[in-house]
Design an enzyme around this catalytic site. Structure first.
Site, PDB file in Angstrom:
ATOM      1  N   LYS A  20      54.455  40.762  30.482  1.00  0.00           N
ATOM      2  CA  LYS A  20      54.397  41.820  31.515  1.00  0.00           C
ATOM      3  C   LYS A  20      55.812  42.213  31.959  1.00  0.00           C
ATOM      4  O   LYS A  20      56.077  43.384  32.259  1.00  0.00           O
ATOM      5  CB  LYS A  20      53.560  41.320  32.701  1.00  0.00           C
ATOM      6  CG  LYS A  20      53.513  42.262  33.904  1.00  0.00           C
ATOM      7  CD  LYS A  20      52.715  43.539  33.657  1.00  0.00           C
ATOM      8  CE  LYS A  20      52.804  44.449  34.894  1.00  0.00           C
ATOM      9  NZ  LYS A  20      52.014  45.662  34.797  1.00  0.00           N
ATOM     10  N   LYS A  69      59.351  44.304  43.307  1.00  0.00           N
ATOM     11  CA  LYS A  69      59.019  42.883  43.081  1.00  0.00           C
ATOM     12  C   LYS A  69      59.100  42.538  41.599  1.00  0.00           C
ATOM     13  O   LYS A  69      59.711  41.547  41.206  1.00  0.00           O
ATOM     14  CB  LYS A  69      57.600  42.623  43.634  1.00  0.00           C
ATOM     15  CG  LYS A  69      56.997  41.272  43.329  1.00  0.00           C
ATOM     16  CD  LYS A  69      55.752  41.271  42.456  1.00  0.00           C
ATOM     17  CE  LYS A  69      54.737  42.311  42.566  1.00  0.00           C
ATOM     18  NZ  LYS A  69      53.696  42.343  41.563  1.00  0.00           N
TER      19      LYS A  69
HETATM   20  P1  NAP Z   1      47.063  46.206  46.417  1.00  0.00           P
HETATM   21  O1  NAP Z   1      46.296  47.474  46.520  1.00  0.00           O
HETATM   22  O2  NAP Z   1      48.043  45.853  47.472  1.00  0.00           O
HETATM   23  O3  NAP Z   1      46.015  45.013  46.210  1.00  0.00           O
HETATM   24  C1  NAP Z   1      46.273  43.663  46.437  1.00  0.00           C
HETATM   25  C2  NAP Z   1      45.145  43.125  47.309  1.00  0.00           C
HETATM   26  O4  NAP Z   1      45.280  41.723  47.424  1.00  0.00           O
HETATM   27  C3  NAP Z   1      45.194  43.718  48.717  1.00  0.00           C
HETATM   28  O5  NAP Z   1      43.914  44.231  49.077  1.00  0.00           O
HETATM   29  C4  NAP Z   1      45.592  42.528  49.573  1.00  0.00           C
HETATM   30  O6  NAP Z   1      45.023  42.522  50.864  1.00  0.00           O
HETATM   31  C5  NAP Z   1      45.072  41.363  48.774  1.00  0.00           C
HETATM   32  N1  NAP Z   1      45.861  40.155  49.057  1.00  0.00           N
HETATM   33  C6  NAP Z   1      47.193  40.001  48.992  1.00  0.00           C
HETATM   34  N2  NAP Z   1      47.537  38.754  49.329  1.00  0.00           N
HETATM   35  C7  NAP Z   1      46.388  38.100  49.609  1.00  0.00           C
HETATM   36  C8  NAP Z   1      46.089  36.793  50.008  1.00  0.00           C
HETATM   37  N3  NAP Z   1      47.068  35.896  50.183  1.00  0.00           N
HETATM   38  N4  NAP Z   1      44.799  36.479  50.222  1.00  0.00           N
HETATM   39  C9  NAP Z   1      43.823  37.389  50.044  1.00  0.00           C
HETATM   40  N5  NAP Z   1      44.041  38.661  49.654  1.00  0.00           N
HETATM   41  C10 NAP Z   1      45.310  39.003  49.439  1.00  0.00           C
HETATM   42  O7  NAP Z   1      47.890  46.191  45.038  1.00  0.00           O
HETATM   43  P2  NAP Z   1      47.414  46.614  43.564  1.00  0.00           P
HETATM   44  O8  NAP Z   1      48.023  47.919  43.227  1.00  0.00           O
HETATM   45  O9  NAP Z   1      45.954  46.414  43.412  1.00  0.00           O
HETATM   46  O10 NAP Z   1      48.234  45.536  42.711  1.00  0.00           O
HETATM   47  C11 NAP Z   1      47.822  44.176  42.628  1.00  0.00           C
HETATM   48  C12 NAP Z   1      48.747  43.455  41.645  1.00  0.00           C
HETATM   49  O11 NAP Z   1      48.668  44.082  40.359  1.00  0.00           O
HETATM   50  C13 NAP Z   1      50.218  43.494  42.044  1.00  0.00           C
HETATM   51  O12 NAP Z   1      50.853  42.290  41.664  1.00  0.00           O
HETATM   52  C14 NAP Z   1      50.772  44.662  41.214  1.00  0.00           C
HETATM   53  O13 NAP Z   1      52.158  44.531  40.959  1.00  0.00           O
HETATM   54  C15 NAP Z   1      49.941  44.546  39.949  1.00  0.00           C
HETATM   55  N6  NAP Z   1      49.704  45.766  39.183  1.00  0.00           N
HETATM   56  C16 NAP Z   1      49.436  46.952  39.800  1.00  0.00           C
HETATM   57  C17 NAP Z   1      49.200  48.096  39.032  1.00  0.00           C
HETATM   58  C18 NAP Z   1      48.918  49.433  39.657  1.00  0.00           C
HETATM   59  O14 NAP Z   1      49.044  50.458  38.957  1.00  0.00           O
HETATM   60  N7  NAP Z   1      48.528  49.521  40.919  1.00  0.00           N
HETATM   61  C19 NAP Z   1      49.222  48.012  37.641  1.00  0.00           C
HETATM   62  C20 NAP Z   1      49.451  46.787  37.037  1.00  0.00           C
HETATM   63  C21 NAP Z   1      49.691  45.668  37.812  1.00  0.00           C
HETATM   64  P3  NAP Z   1      45.356  43.666  51.950  1.00  0.00           P
HETATM   65  O15 NAP Z   1      44.401  44.762  51.630  1.00  0.00           O
HETATM   66  O16 NAP Z   1      45.148  43.011  53.252  1.00  0.00           O
HETATM   67  O17 NAP Z   1      46.812  44.061  51.706  1.00  0.00           O
END
Ligand code: NAP
Length: 292
Positions: free
Chosen positions: A177, A245
């Site tokens: 990744k 990050k």
């Molecule tokens: P996001 O919308 O912020 O989703 C992460 C979720 O995890 C949020 O709802 C958050 O809660 C929850 N969370 C975080 N820490 C937690 C904990 N300690 N306990 C319980 N729940 C927790 O982000 P995302 O875009 O889905 O991305 C998630 C991961 O995938 C990241 O590492 C990102 O770099 C990676 N990623 C993202 C994409 C993309 O296009 N979006 C593509 C590939 C990879 P809250 O709602 O309270 O914040």
């Protein structure tokens, strides 16, 4: 064991932009889901469709044969896996734990070792393809861990993605990744600079995109995020703060290997500049703001 919806229940922790779509596909494929998220309301739709809410990651793990996490930062991964009363302390014997968050290779190795010591199995399986890839179930899934564990849960990966590959032992998924994010960083820089040049030269950037979007410069990011840069649509598919990050992890790993990546350093500096100026919660197309 190979997972199937008649005998196996799935835990899913982290139901944000990516997790909601990914878990939704598993649910539609017939799997009973156990869910937990920091903000509970983000699980409402899944719960309305039959998923069971739990009050902690540990409670999810105690009820699941496979536990999938898709949280934000390495610190979140550490908390949900290794915190007191978290996944490792509560998982069922023989359970398979899959972290799909983009996180640190060294943390994936630490979790794999801790899991093994408890008779559990673990994989790191970050993804690429963006929010649209998650919605469509077309993600690229890059996996680190043992072949037998990969084979056991491959049917789940096939529901969430299309290009599914085991890259090596624990941490290999996260290293892969990082390769992906290094290429994305260069692509984003190139897209923002090509479109800035188009604007400054008095051309119509949207029309320029129609020409260069099918030639040698064509890419998923140019065609997907280029139009958003032109329109000033900064709604997040992938948050700027998550990309910073990722670049921070990649640069730290590269430093440790003695690899100098000046392009990645430049991209990270520009992203930090736009984040400091208010674009932290924007999508990564907000890089264009560095050129205004
Ligand atoms: P996001 O919308 O912020 O989703 C992460 C979720 O995890 C949020 O709802 C958050 O809660 C929850 N969370 C975080 N820490 C937690 C904990 N300690 N306990 C319980 N729940 C927790 O982000 P995302 O875009 O889905 O991305 C998630 C991961 O995938 C990241 O590492 C990102 O770099 C990676 N990623 C993202 C994409 C993309 O296009 N979006 C593509 C590939 C990879 P809250 O709602 O309270 O914040």
């Amino acid at each position: 064991m190979t997972v199937n919806p008649d005998t196996n229940e799935i835990g899913f922790i982290g139901l944000g932009i990516m997790g909601q779509s990914m878990a939704g596909h598993l649910q539609k494929a017939g799997y009973k889901l156990h869910v937990y998220n920091r903000t509970q309301s983000k699980t409402d739709e899944l719960v309305a469709a039959g998923a069971q809410w739990h009050d902690s990651p540990g409670e999810v793990a105690a009820n699941s044969d496979v536990v999938i996490t898709m949280v934000g930062y390495p610190s979140d991964v550490e908390e949900v896996f290794l915190g007191s009363g978290a996944i490792l302390d509560n998982a069922k014997e023989g359970a398979i734990l899959i972290d799909m968050t983009t996180s640190e290779p060294s943390l994936a190795i630490k979790i794999a070792e801790a899991a093994k010591a408890k008779g559990l199995r673990s994989l790191d399986a970050p993804v690429s393809g963006g929010d649209m890839g998650a919605k469509k179930g077309t993600l690229s899934i890059m996996v680190g861990g043992e072949q037998a564990d990969f084979d056991a849960v491959k049917p789940l990966f096939e529901i969430m993605g299309e290009n599914i590959r085991l890259q090596g032992g624990p941490g290999a998924g996260q290293h892969t990744k990082m390769c992906n994010q290094i290429v994305v960083a260069g692509n984003m820089l190139a897209t923002a600079e090509g479109l800035t040049y188009a604007r400054k030269s008095g051309l119509d950037p949207a029309n320029v995109l129609k020409s260069i979007g099918t030639g040698a410069a064509s890419s998923f990011l140019l065609n997907g995020l280029g139009p958003k840069m032109i329109e000033g649509d900064f709604a997040p598919g992938f948050f700027v703060h998550h990309f910073i990050k990722d670049m921070t992890i990649a640069l730290k790993e590269a430093d440790a290997m003695g690899a100098d990546l000046p392009g990645l350093r430049t991209a990270k500096g520009l992203y930090e500049k736009v984040a400091d100026e208010g674009a932290r919660e924007d999508g990564t197309q907000a890089l264009i703001k560095a050129y205004k």
